[in-house]
Design a protein around this motif. Structure first.
Motif, PDB file in Angstrom:
ATOM      1  N   LYS A   5       3.677  -1.761   9.528  1.00  0.00           N
ATOM      2  CA  LYS A   5       2.649  -2.811   9.509  1.00  0.00           C
ATOM      3  C   LYS A   5       2.464  -3.372  10.912  1.00  0.00           C
ATOM      4  N   ALA A  27      -5.020   2.298  12.779  1.00  0.00           N
ATOM      5  CA  ALA A  27      -5.235   2.532  11.346  1.00  0.00           C
ATOM      6  C   ALA A  27      -4.777   3.938  10.960  1.00  0.00           C
ATOM      7  N   CYS A  30      -0.624   3.689  11.357  1.00  0.00           N
ATOM      8  CA  CYS A  30       0.179   2.692  10.616  1.00  0.00           C
ATOM      9  C   CYS A  30      -0.180   2.702   9.128  1.00  0.00           C
ATOM     10  N   ASP A  31       0.726   2.169   8.329  1.00  0.00           N
ATOM     11  CA  ASP A  31       0.413   2.025   6.900  1.00  0.00           C
ATOM     12  C   ASP A  31      -0.619   0.914   6.692  1.00  0.00           C
ATOM     13  N   HIS A  32      -0.403  -0.200   7.427  1.00  0.00           N
ATOM     14  CA  HIS A  32      -1.303  -1.340   7.278  1.00  0.00           C
ATOM     15  C   HIS A  32      -1.576  -1.999   8.626  1.00  0.00           C
ATOM     16  N   TYR A  34      -3.221  -5.547  10.045  1.00  0.00           N
ATOM     17  CA  TYR A  34      -3.705  -6.886   9.711  1.00  0.00           C
ATOM     18  C   TYR A  34      -4.491  -7.389  10.910  1.00  0.00           C
ATOM     19  N   PHE A  68     -11.493   2.804   6.603  1.00  0.00           N
ATOM     20  CA  PHE A  68     -10.030   2.651   6.531  1.00  0.00           C
ATOM     21  C   PHE A  68      -9.704   1.573   5.499  1.00  0.00           C
ATOM     22  N   ARG A  69      -9.066   1.988   4.412  1.00  0.00           N
ATOM     23  CA  ARG A  69      -8.694   1.010   3.376  1.00  0.00           C
ATOM     24  C   ARG A  69      -7.457   0.205   3.778  1.00  0.00           C
ATOM     25  N   ASN A  70      -6.744   0.659   4.814  1.00  0.00           N
ATOM     26  CA  ASN A  70      -5.496  -0.007   5.217  1.00  0.00           C
ATOM     27  C   ASN A  70      -5.695  -1.034   6.334  1.00  0.00           C
ATOM     28  N   HIS A  72      -6.915  -4.697   7.059  1.00  0.00           N
ATOM     29  CA  HIS A  72      -7.165  -5.921   6.289  1.00  0.00           C
ATOM     30  C   HIS A  72      -7.636  -7.027   7.225  1.00  0.00           C
ATOM     31  N   HIS A  90       6.959  -7.284   9.934  1.00  0.00           N
ATOM     32  CA  HIS A  90       6.017  -6.291  10.462  1.00  0.00           C
ATOM     33  C   HIS A  90       6.545  -5.808  11.805  1.00  0.00           C
TER      34      HIS A  90
END
Ligand SMILES: Cc1cc2nc3c(=O)[nH]c(=O)nc-3n(C[C@H](O)[C@H](O)[C@H](O)COP(=O)(O)O)c2cc1C
Length: 198
Positions: A5, A27, A30-32, A34, A68-70, A72, A90
């Motif tokens: 993250k 993106a 990484c997994d996520h 922010y 990219f859905r990851n 946020h 993170h």
């Protein structure tokens, strides 16, 4: 411990292309991700790239040309969001590009928005924090603020593109900065090869 993250802050310094490219690469790696984008960053991106970052109906497809859905997008005024707390684990934070105003707030512990609070959290939790300032020249106040963030544990990675890779386009030139940001937060990149001795 790697969590996959990463927190990314985007401010209103010149260099919207660095933010666009870095978030795309982060993106993928990484997994996520922010993301916190300042109001001024939206205006500068419109001026520099002609791209509209619509915070109300945010879409990476529109901003980055890829869905990219990851990634946020967080509300820069919402302190109830996870990265505002040290208890949320993170791998660190990148502020790209980083305005001198935001650098000054981070250097002085002024956590008046989510972006500066997240940076403050990184410093207090001893997590990687990379600031990518874009300004010239630097006055004494700027130099002192950048020194202070270094002393507190951050990495100052100025947006100084390298020429020794013989960049053929503005995109190639921007990649030389983005590759170094990736390295600074321990993310693999393959678009700029490591320098090899003759
Ligand atoms: C087109 C444009 C380019 C700018 N470039 C820079 C810059 O390179 N560095 C910088 O520190 N500020 C720059 N600024 C000023 C910042 O946007 C301004 O200081 C703002 O308050 C930063 O707010 P933020 O850090 O919350 O995004 C620029 C402003 C505009 C409109």
């Amino acid at each position: 411990m790697r969590t996959g993250k990463l927190v990314v802050g985007v401010t209103g310094a010149s260099g919207a292309i660095y933010a666009q490219k870095f978030v795309r690469e982060a993106a993928r790696a990484c997994d996520h991700v922010y993301l916190v984008i300042s109001t001024n960053a939206v205006d500068v991106a419109r001026t520099e790239l002609g791209t509209e970052i619509d915070k109300k109906r945010f879409s990476t497809l529109q901003w980055l040309g890829e869905d990219f859905r990851n990634v946020h997008l967080l509300d820069d005024k919402d302190f109830f969001t996870p990265p505002a707390s040290g208890s949320f684990l993170h791998d660190g934070m990148v502020v790209v590009p980083c305005s001198m105003g935001t650098a000054a707030r981070i250097a002085n512990g002024i956590s008046d928005n989510l972006l500066t609070r997240c940076a403050d959290v990184c410093l207090k939790e001893k997590r990687p924090l990379v600031l990518v300032p874009r300004e010239m020249p630097w006055n004494l106040i700027m130099l002192r603020n950048l020194t202070a963030v270094c002393e507190a544990g951050a990495t100052v990675l100025p947006a100084c593109p390298a020429w020794y890779t013989s960049p053929q386009s503005l995109s190639d030139l921007a990649d030389t900065v983005v590759a170094r940001i990736m390295q600074a937060v321990g993310l693999e990149q393959s678009f700029i090869p490591e320098w090899q001795a003759e």
